[in-house]
Write an enzyme that holds these catalytic residues in place. Structure first.
Site, PDB file in Angstrom:
ATOM      1  N   TYR A 163       1.034  -1.227   0.034  1.00 56.36           N
ATOM      2  CA  TYR A 163       0.155  -0.201  -0.092  1.00 56.36           C
ATOM      3  C   TYR A 163       0.828   1.189   0.009  1.00 56.36           C
ATOM      4  O   TYR A 163       1.724   1.309   0.922  1.00 56.36           O
ATOM      5  CB  TYR A 163      -1.275   0.050   1.262  1.00 56.36           C
ATOM      6  N   GLU A 166      -0.344   4.875  -0.364  1.00 57.78           N
ATOM      7  CA  GLU A 166      -1.271   5.952  -0.665  1.00 57.78           C
ATOM      8  C   GLU A 166      -0.582   7.194  -0.286  1.00 57.78           C
ATOM      9  O   GLU A 166       0.334   7.285   0.507  1.00 57.78           O
ATOM     10  CB  GLU A 166      -2.488   5.968   0.306  1.00 57.78           C
ATOM     11  N   ASP A 200      -6.668  14.180 -24.778  1.00 56.34           N
ATOM     12  CA  ASP A 200      -6.499  12.763 -24.533  1.00 56.34           C
ATOM     13  C   ASP A 200      -5.799  11.907 -25.599  1.00 56.34           C
ATOM     14  O   ASP A 200      -6.372  11.688 -26.728  1.00 56.34           O
ATOM     15  CB  ASP A 200      -7.735  12.382 -24.382  1.00 56.34           C
ATOM     16  N   THR A 229      -3.220   6.644 -22.177  1.00 53.92           N
ATOM     17  CA  THR A 229      -3.032   5.362 -21.603  1.00 53.92           C
ATOM     18  C   THR A 229      -1.763   4.756 -21.885  1.00 53.92           C
ATOM     19  O   THR A 229      -1.005   5.201 -22.966  1.00 53.92           O
ATOM     20  CB  THR A 229      -4.265   4.083 -22.323  1.00 53.92           C
ATOM     21  N   ARG A 283      -1.102  -2.234 -18.540  1.00 50.46           N
ATOM     22  CA  ARG A 283      -2.736  -1.446 -18.611  1.00 50.46           C
ATOM     23  C   ARG A 283      -2.781  -0.543 -17.614  1.00 50.46           C
ATOM     24  O   ARG A 283      -2.417  -0.712 -16.421  1.00 50.46           O
ATOM     25  CB  ARG A 283      -3.525  -2.488 -18.263  1.00 50.46           C
TER      26      ARG A 283
HETATM   27  C1  LIG Z   1      -8.737   3.892 -24.347  1.00 51.32           C
HETATM   28  C2  LIG Z   1      -9.136   5.051 -24.326  1.00 51.32           C
HETATM   29  C3  LIG Z   1      -9.433   5.689 -22.954  1.00 51.32           C
HETATM   30  C4  LIG Z   1      -9.664   4.874 -22.033  1.00 51.32           C
HETATM   31  O1  LIG Z   1      -8.762   3.876 -21.492  1.00 51.32           O
HETATM   32  P1  LIG Z   1      -9.088   2.577 -20.443  1.00 51.32           P
HETATM   33  O2  LIG Z   1      -7.739   2.286 -19.980  1.00 51.32           O
HETATM   34  O3  LIG Z   1      -9.734   1.788 -21.197  1.00 51.32           O
HETATM   35  O4  LIG Z   1      -9.866   3.239 -19.217  1.00 51.32           O
HETATM   36  C5  LIG Z   1      -9.675   6.886 -22.951  1.00 51.32           C
HETATM   37  N1  LIG Z   1      -9.628   7.639 -23.809  1.00 51.32           N
HETATM   38  C6  LIG Z   1      -9.301   7.581 -24.998  1.00 51.32           C
HETATM   39  C7  LIG Z   1      -9.182   8.293 -26.301  1.00 51.32           C
HETATM   40  C8  LIG Z   1      -9.144   5.990 -25.189  1.00 51.32           C
HETATM   41  O5  LIG Z   1      -8.812   5.750 -26.631  1.00 51.32           O
END
Ligand SMILES: *Cc1c(COP(=O)(O)O)cnc(C)c1O
Length: 413
Positions: free
Chosen positions: A53, A55, A198, A224, A233
């Site tokens: 842990y 945190e 993103d 990600t 992941r």
């Molecule tokens: C894959 C993806 C996510 C989400 O990722 P997870 O790890 O599956 O939660 C968010 N935004 C975009 C643009 C993605 O392609």
């Protein structure tokens, strides 16, 4: 390789693991968001860091015994900053979705407006789709692509002037063209919005310097680590210094509990790999492979959406190209050992469970060492599977070709 202990102790789990290993070995992974991590990343995932842990953040934890977790998280942060030239990095988000939620929580109050890309035009569920909880918390407004696949930035600016978003959001999971980051930044500035990109899908291509980086242009960049970046992941948030404290507070304690330190260790290993020259070659090859795929399908007069690809994936309208729904096309390709996903096309007249197209990506097969010649071969197999009658016999023959190709390009990095 799974250890002997698991094999002896839990036959059911071990059998499924063996099945999955084989599935990955003998099939072609063309889901645009998937990849194969290295043995070193896998090893880091299966370590005793999962027992701990932690945190808080390095040097500011809630529990004792953090000498090594602090080393690991600091390494991961420093490598991430170097890789992307970022002022600040938070490596704790458990996934891309959590990174986005934490960023919204850091930057906004409930009820604030977010202007993001429409899902059927390439945006992601976490960018405010009505089925998500976040769509109940914030007011999402959407922009779309034009018929030629580009974004009309004058229209986007007019929409931003009208809606006055607090957050202007760029990023996608099935859009295949390059965004104009400078224009997003300019529009954000003009309407007084915080800007966020993103880059979940293209993070590896940005790290490899195969695509321009959004990091200098946006206040906050989420990603990600398991897609083109080829790590474990998980998610990550990069931001400018003035947002750092709010971002860290939103991730923990705002949204999450204890970080998954084995995953943070694996992230550090993956970032270390992405900093090497080989990874730059990988990124460039991914782009070349996607272009080769586009060239083939264009020559076959298939309908490639968004006017082609400038990244690692293609969107095909399978209804217009082959008279097959996305679901039927996905099943045909599954039968020959090629995994893709059905996908909505812009303003899709069909539903999400059986949409009009498929999304096809090349990051995973590029990791296996496949280049343009193999991509062409794969495209021929796909074409035969989609344009043919789809008889069992025919598909089985194609499946054997896929298996042969996979055998020549083992997953062994
Ligand atoms: C894959 C993806 C996510 C989400 O990722 P997870 O790890 O599956 O939660 C968010 N935004 C975009 C643009 C993605 O392609």
């Amino acid at each position: 390789m799974p250890s002997n202990r698991l094999k002896k102790q839990d036959k059911a789990v071990y059998a499924a693991l063996q099945g999955e290993e084989k599935r990955q070995r003998i099939g072609l992974e063309m889901i645009a968001s998937e990849n194969y991590v290295s043995q070193a990343v896998l090893e880091a995932l299966g370590t005793v860091f999962t027992n701990k842990y932690s945190e808080g953040y390095p040097g500011k934890r809630y529990y004792g015994g953090q000498e090594y977790t602090d080393v690991i998280e600091t390494l991961s942060i420093e490598r991430a900053k170097k890789l992307f030239g970022a002022e600040h990095a938070n490596v704790q988000p458990l996934s891309g979705a959590m990174a986005n939620i934490a960023a919204y929580a850091a930057l906004l109050e409930p009820g604030d407006t977010i202007l993001g890309m429409d899902l059927s035009h390439g945006g992601h569920l976490t960018h405010g789709h009505p089925v998500t909880f976040m769509s109940k918390v914030f007011r999402f407004v959407r922009y779309k692509t034009e018929a030629d696949g580009t974004i009309d930035y004058r229209k986007l600016e007019a929409l931003a002037m009208k809606e006055k978003p607090k957050l202007l959001l760029a990023g996608f999971s099935s859009y295949t063209r390059q965004l104009d980051y400078e224009k997003f930044a300019k529009i954000g500035k003009k309407v007084g919005a915080i800007t966020m990109m993103d880059m979940a899908h293209i993070a590896g291509l940005v790290a490899a310097k195969a695509l321009p980086s959004p990091v200098p242009h946006f206040d906050v960049v989420t990603l990600t680590t398991h897609k083109s970046l080829r790590g474990p992941r998980g998610g990550m948030i990069l931001c400018r210094k003035p947002f750092a404290a709010a971002i860290d507070k939103a991730v923990f304690p705002g949204i999450q509990g204890g970080p998954h330190m084995n995953i943070i260790a694996a992230k550090a290993v993956a970032f270390g790999e992405a900093l090497r020259p080989e990874f730059r070659r990988y990124g460039k090859q991914v782009l070349k492979n996607a272009k080769a795929l586009e060239k083939f399908f264009r020559a076959k007069k298939a309908l490639v959406l968004f006017g082609g690809t400038e990244n690692h994936m293609l969107m095909l309208d399978t209804v217009a190209s082959y008279g097959l729904s996305g679901k039927e096309a996905e099943a045909r390709l599954d039968a020959v050992g090629i995994t893709v996903n059905k996908n909505m096309i812009p303003d899709d007249p069909r539903g999400p469970m059986d949409p009009s197209g498929i999304r096809v990506g090349v990051p995973a097969l590029t990791t296996r060492g496949m280049k343009e010649a193999e991509v062409k071969k794969i495209a021929e197999i796909m074409q035969a599977a989609l344009a043919g009658a789809g008889s069992k016999q025919e598909l089985l023959k194609l499946q054997k070709e896929v298996a042969r190709l996979c055998k020549k390009f083992p997953i062994n990095h």
